[in-house]
Write a protein that holds these residues in place. Structure first.
Motif, PDB file in Angstrom:
ATOM      1  N   MET A  40       2.661   1.688  -2.722  1.00  0.00           N
ATOM      2  CA  MET A  40       1.240   2.018  -2.635  1.00  0.00           C
ATOM      3  C   MET A  40       0.767   2.468  -1.247  1.00  0.00           C
ATOM      4  N   GLU A  90      -4.272  -7.312   7.597  1.00  0.00           N
ATOM      5  CA  GLU A  90      -3.406  -7.468   6.431  1.00  0.00           C
ATOM      6  C   GLU A  90      -3.364  -8.949   6.040  1.00  0.00           C
ATOM      7  N   ASN A  92      -1.499 -10.332   3.457  1.00  0.00           N
ATOM      8  CA  ASN A  92      -0.196 -10.772   2.958  1.00  0.00           C
ATOM      9  C   ASN A  92       0.809 -10.858   4.099  1.00  0.00           C
ATOM     10  N   TYR A  95       3.881  -8.504   3.880  1.00  0.00           N
ATOM     11  CA  TYR A  95       3.541  -7.100   4.188  1.00  0.00           C
ATOM     12  C   TYR A  95       3.339  -6.949   5.699  1.00  0.00           C
ATOM     13  N   ASP A 141      -8.436   0.369   2.446  1.00  0.00           N
ATOM     14  CA  ASP A 141      -7.295   0.537   1.548  1.00  0.00           C
ATOM     15  C   ASP A 141      -6.750  -0.806   1.092  1.00  0.00           C
ATOM     16  N   HIS A 142      -7.592  -1.836   1.114  1.00  0.00           N
ATOM     17  CA  HIS A 142      -7.149  -3.165   0.694  1.00  0.00           C
ATOM     18  C   HIS A 142      -7.574  -3.438  -0.736  1.00  0.00           C
ATOM     19  N   LYS A 144      -9.484  -3.478  -3.947  1.00  0.00           N
ATOM     20  CA  LYS A 144     -10.559  -2.527  -4.265  1.00  0.00           C
ATOM     21  C   LYS A 144     -11.898  -3.234  -4.483  1.00  0.00           C
ATOM     22  N   ASP A 169      -9.735   4.804   0.348  1.00  0.00           N
ATOM     23  CA  ASP A 169      -8.671   5.275  -0.539  1.00  0.00           C
ATOM     24  C   ASP A 169      -8.915   4.769  -1.959  1.00  0.00           C
ATOM     25  N   ASN A 170      -8.339   5.438  -2.947  1.00  0.00           N
ATOM     26  CA  ASN A 170      -8.287   4.955  -4.332  1.00  0.00           C
ATOM     27  C   ASN A 170      -9.622   4.807  -5.036  1.00  0.00           C
ATOM     28  N   GLU A 199      -0.914   8.626  -4.866  1.00  0.00           N
ATOM     29  CA  GLU A 199       0.284   8.883  -4.052  1.00  0.00           C
ATOM     30  C   GLU A 199       1.532   9.077  -4.920  1.00  0.00           C
TER      31      GLU A 199
HETATM   32  O1  LIG Z   1      -4.019  -2.387  -4.646  1.00  0.00           O
HETATM   33  C1  LIG Z   1      -3.887  -1.472  -3.835  1.00  0.00           C
HETATM   34  N1  LIG Z   1      -4.087  -1.693  -2.560  1.00  0.00           N
HETATM   35  C2  LIG Z   1      -4.565  -3.008  -2.206  1.00  0.00           C
HETATM   36  C3  LIG Z   1      -3.614  -3.739  -1.396  1.00  0.00           C
HETATM   37  C4  LIG Z   1      -3.661  -5.054  -1.441  1.00  0.00           C
HETATM   38  C5  LIG Z   1      -2.867  -5.831  -0.468  1.00  0.00           C
HETATM   39  O2  LIG Z   1      -3.337  -5.487   0.834  1.00  0.00           O
HETATM   40  C6  LIG Z   1      -4.257  -6.510   1.257  1.00  0.00           C
HETATM   41  C7  LIG Z   1      -3.594  -7.720   0.665  1.00  0.00           C
HETATM   42  O3  LIG Z   1      -2.501  -8.047   1.469  1.00  0.00           O
HETATM   43  C8  LIG Z   1      -3.069  -7.281  -0.671  1.00  0.00           C
HETATM   44  O4  LIG Z   1      -1.832  -7.877  -0.963  1.00  0.00           O
HETATM   45  C9  LIG Z   1      -3.466  -0.117  -4.278  1.00  0.00           C
HETATM   46  C10 LIG Z   1      -3.004   0.036  -5.569  1.00  0.00           C
HETATM   47  C11 LIG Z   1      -2.589   1.284  -6.013  1.00  0.00           C
HETATM   48  N2  LIG Z   1      -2.129   1.421  -7.373  1.00  0.00           N
HETATM   49  O5  LIG Z   1      -1.802   2.542  -7.795  1.00  0.00           O
HETATM   50  O6  LIG Z   1      -2.075   0.386  -8.069  1.00  0.00           O
HETATM   51  C12 LIG Z   1      -2.620   2.400  -5.176  1.00  0.00           C
HETATM   52  C13 LIG Z   1      -3.096   2.250  -3.871  1.00  0.00           C
HETATM   53  O7  LIG Z   1      -3.160   3.323  -3.004  1.00  0.00           O
HETATM   54  C14 LIG Z   1      -3.524   1.007  -3.410  1.00  0.00           C
HETATM   55  O8  LIG Z   1      -4.005   0.920  -2.127  1.00  0.00           O
END
Ligand SMILES: O=C(NC/C=C/[C@H]1OC[C@H](O)[C@@H]1O)c1cc([N+](=O)[O-])cc(O)c1O
Ligand SMILES: [Mg+2]
Length: 214
Positions: A40, A90, A92, A95, A141-142, A144, A169-170, A199
């Motif tokens: 992602m 961040e 997590n 990550y 981008d965390h 949503k 994003d998203n 993406e």
């Molecule tokens: O959940 C998404 N991003 C959120 C990220 C979440 C993580 O980042 C903050 C926290 O650590 C969590 O574990 C996401 C999901 C998709 N998707 O296609 O499922 C595509 C994307 O570009 C995304 O940023």
């Protein structure tokens, strides 16, 4: 599987990218995600739009919410003017550990401050902890469903100034409907949608650019 996807992504960077060469790190991740395993990251198509907005703003102070493996942190930090910095939050820890190594491989650790923890806890501490007055640029981008509450928190904490650019994003996939409605309806923002694709796929997605009018 023994290793995690972020670990395999990092290994692909260490194998295929040149140290201190951000473009090679970006290419290595995009190749890995396109030809080996989807992940992602904002990716190359939306990344091109991200680059153009960062170049337009040329931020001295930038904030990223949601680092994941550090791909967008590298994309943003490589374009920052001397003396500028990116703070990326961040939640997590796994990550965060990978993102630190990806950012270091790109040679950008001096421009990026990766903070592990929840955005809701850290946003109120930005001024006193990092000596930040306001942000010139914010990349969301965390999670949503955190876009809207965190944007309101940034406003309440006085971290946005006239002209601050938020790029989310998203906003189509997975989607952030409450955030979109807010920035598009609010008289405090001038908002514009950049149509693109999720993406590494053909699915519809896009970025929303919102300028804070104060
Ligand atoms: O959940 C998404 N991003 C959120 C990220 C979440 C993580 O980042 C903050 C926290 O650590 C969590 O574990 C996401 C999901 C998709 N998707 O296609 O499922 C595509 C994307 O570009 C995304 O940023
Ligand atoms: Mg995303």
């Amino acid at each position: 599987t023994r290793t995690t996807r972020p670990q395999r992504l990092l290994r692909a960077v260490q194998k295929n990218a040149t140290r201190n060469n951000p473009l090679s790190v970006i290419s290595a991740i995009d190749d890995f995600c396109r030809h080996r395993e989807w992940a992602m990251n904002v990716g190359d198509e939306k990344g091109f739009i991200l680059d153009s907005v960062v170049n337009e703003v040329s931020p001295v102070t930038a904030l990223e919410l949601g680092a994941y493996c550090g791909y967008s942190a590298v994309r943003i930090a490589r374009l920052l003017p001397p003396g500028a910095c990116l703070i990326t939050l961040e939640f997590n820890p796994d990550y965060a550990a990978i993102a630190r190594q990806v950012i270091a491989w790109a040679g950008l650790e001096d421009k990026v401050q990766l903070v592990e923890g929840a955005s809701g806890d850290w946003i109120p501490r930005m001024k006193e902890h990092f000596g930040i007055e306001t942000f010139d640029f914010v990349f969301l981008d965390h999670w949503k469903d955190s876009y809207l509450p965190d944007t309101k928190l940034l406003e309440e904490c006085g971290l946005l100034r006239k002209g601050t650019v938020l790029l989310a994003d998203n906003v189509i996939c997975p989607g952030a409907p409450d955030y979109l409605e807010y920035v598009r309806k609010s008289l405090s923002y001038e908002s514009r949608f950049f149509k693109s694709h999720l993406e590494y796929t053909k699915a519809e997605d896009g970025l929303e650019k919102s300028v804070y009018l104060s």
